[in-house]
Design an enzyme around this catalytic site. Structure first.
Site, PDB file in Angstrom:
ATOM      1  CB  ILE A 128      -7.431 -16.856  20.936  1.00 44.27           C
ATOM      2  CG1 ILE A 128      -8.011 -16.076  22.123  1.00 44.27           C
ATOM      3  CG2 ILE A 128      -8.297 -18.064  20.563  1.00 44.27           C
ATOM      4  CD1 ILE A 128      -9.403 -15.531  21.949  1.00 44.27           C
ATOM      5  CE1 TYR A 167      -1.607  -2.289  15.069  1.00 50.32           C
ATOM      6  CE2 TYR A 167      -2.379  -2.267  17.341  1.00 50.32           C
ATOM      7  CZ  TYR A 167      -2.639  -2.421  15.998  1.00 50.32           C
ATOM      8  OH  TYR A 167      -3.916  -2.697  15.562  1.00 50.32           O
ATOM      9  CB  THR A 181      -6.770  -0.620  17.185  1.00 52.29           C
ATOM     10  OG1 THR A 181      -6.618  -1.226  18.456  1.00 52.29           O
ATOM     11  CG2 THR A 181      -5.617   0.365  17.015  1.00 52.29           C
ATOM     12  CG  ASP A 182      -9.215  -1.608  21.825  1.00 50.71           C
ATOM     13  OD1 ASP A 182      -8.212  -1.886  21.148  1.00 50.71           O
ATOM     14  OD2 ASP A 182      -9.729  -2.409  22.641  1.00 50.71           O
ATOM     15  CD  GLU A 183      -3.538  -2.607  20.976  1.00 51.11           C
ATOM     16  OE1 GLU A 183      -2.369  -2.204  21.100  1.00 51.11           O
ATOM     17  OE2 GLU A 183      -3.839  -3.771  20.692  1.00 51.11           O
ATOM     18  CB  ILE A 233      -1.030   0.034   1.158  1.00 53.47           C
ATOM     19  CG1 ILE A 233      -0.338  -0.130   2.518  1.00 53.47           C
ATOM     20  CG2 ILE A 233      -2.124  -0.979   0.962  1.00 53.47           C
ATOM     21  CD1 ILE A 233      -1.197   0.304   3.696  1.00 53.47           C
ATOM     22  CE  LYS A 258      -4.628   0.549  12.844  1.00 56.48           C
ATOM     23  NZ  LYS A 258      -4.884   0.047  11.465  1.00 56.48           N
ATOM     24  CB  ALA A 307      -3.047  -3.098   4.487  1.00 64.51           C
ATOM     25  CB  ALA A 308      -2.214  -2.366   9.905  1.00 61.81           C
TER      26      ALA A 308
END
Ligand SMILES: NC(=O)c1ccc[n+]([C@@H]2O[C@H](COP(=O)([O-])OP(=O)(O)OC[C@H]3O[C@@H](n4cnc5c(N)ncnc54)[C@H](O)[C@@H]3O)[C@@H](O)[C@H]2O)c1
Length: 332
Positions: free
Chosen positions: A187, A146, A122-124, A60, A150, A80-81
């Site tokens: 997970i 990260y 993201t919530d981050e 990208i 974002k 994409a990330a």
């Protein structure tokens, strides 16, 4: 409707493509992916021959290529990330390239061709929140390379809306789980270790809290947003399902019939956020979105999916099984 999905060989992008093509057969999707870690073609083997689906290998950050693809579609969904927080600690540069320069490249093409974009965030970006939940208006407070990449991407999108009047929406979601996730994430990694009869490494006390959402609920929310959402705005997506890592690991051990203490504690991740929490009342109230999946059932389905895709588990290598990646220095 023609969509450009970026990062569609990854976890959420591939689930989104499969879901959209099966539910909305009139949609056409081009998927651009650089095939970096996290991606796998087997995620999309079911649509490989679908005439409404096309794969393009590419990055990208390649302006010429992105320009060409954006000109052919109505809407870009940027999944994409570089997505793994641990790898952002060992190799932050790739995160700046893909997650910031990549978004800048797409925004330039969107501006030029007057197309729409949905930026998947993201919530981050809000960092650790000990009390209450972050609304769409909360201030950013990212902790890792990260999450800061974002947050930077979100700011770029916002500036293109304000300065150039592009039509963009930012969606922010909490921790996803489900089929097709890379084995290095909590997970799948727990399933992998347990299946290998290796104790599960848990960062620190295991008390870090995440709000877990089944990937299909996230994909449904994105579809609702681009059909009914307001351009120029942002939407938080969460399942109101806060659980700590230790509890998740114990639930998986139970499903797999392993002893409940089949884990050990490792040194914590540097800058590990204790709790993320999003207030998703905006999407629930304005777009009437809600989750459809119950956590325990979806978790069991996910474990069974990995067990019936043992070829994926077999692909795991020594890197995937490194318990503390930022100490070992073995990651790309
Ligand atoms: N997984 C989660 O829990 C979660 C939660 C909220 C938001 N998100 C966001 O959702 C998006 C997708 O996450 P995921 O978990 O599916 O990640 P993933 O790592 O499984 O997939 C990312 C995909 O993007 C591709 N990619 C990366 N850099 C690229 C580049 N420069 N050019 C082209 N392709 C590139 C990779 O090859 C991979 O296929 C990311 O933007 C992430 O920040 C993820």
């Amino acid at each position: 409707m023609k969509l450009l999905v970026t990062g569609g060989l990854g976890f959420i992008g591939s689930n989104f493509i499969l879901d959209t093509l099966s539910r909305l057969p009139d949609y056409e999707i081009i998927n651009i992916d650089a095939e970096i870690e996290g991606s796998t073609h087997s995620n999309l083997k079911d649509v490989k021959k679908n005439k409404k689906y096309k794969f393009v290998k590419g990055n990208i950050t390649n302006q010429l290529l992105v320009d060409k693809l954006v000109s052919k579609v109505d809407l870009v969904l940027n999944f994409a990330a570089e997505s793994h927080v641990d790898r952002s600690i060992t190799s932050p540069k790739n995160f700046i390239k893909s997650n910031i320069m990549g978004v800048f490249t797409i925004l330039e093409s969107v501006r030029k061709h007057k197309k729409k974009i949905i930026q998947i965030s993201t919530d981050e970006v809000f960092g650790s929140i000990m009390k209450g939940s972050a609304t769409e208006e909360f201030a950013f407070n990212p902790s890792s390379p990260y999450s800061s990449s974002k947050a930077s991407a979100e700011l770029l999108v916002k500036s293109y809306v304000k300065t150039y009047g592009i039509e963009a929406i930012v969606t922010r979601c909490t921790n996803n789980f489900g089929p097709r996730q890379h084995l290095e994430k909590l997970i799948p990694r727990t399933i992998l270790f347990a299946q290998n009869d290796q104790k599960i490494p848990i960062y620190g006390s295991g008390k870090a809290i995440r709000d877990w959402i089944y990937v299909q609920d996230h994909c449904n929310a994105i579809l609702e947003i681009f059909e009914k959402g307001r351009w120029g705005e942002s939407y938080n997506i969460s399942a109101n399902n806060e659980i700590n890592n230790l509890t998740i690991v114990k639930k998986i051990l139970k499903i797999l019939g392993k002893p409940s203490d089949f884990f050990y504690h490792t040194e914590d991740r540097p800058g590990h956020d204790l709790r993320y929490s999003l207030d998703s009342s905006k999407i629930r109230k304005h777009l009437k979105w809600k989750t459809k999946f119950v956590f325990d059932d979806a978790l069991e389905h996910t474990v069974n999916w990995y067990l019936s895709n043992r070829n994926l588990l077999k692909k795991a290598n020594s890197k995937t099984l490194v318990p503390i990646p930022w100490k070992s220095g073995t990651r790309k």
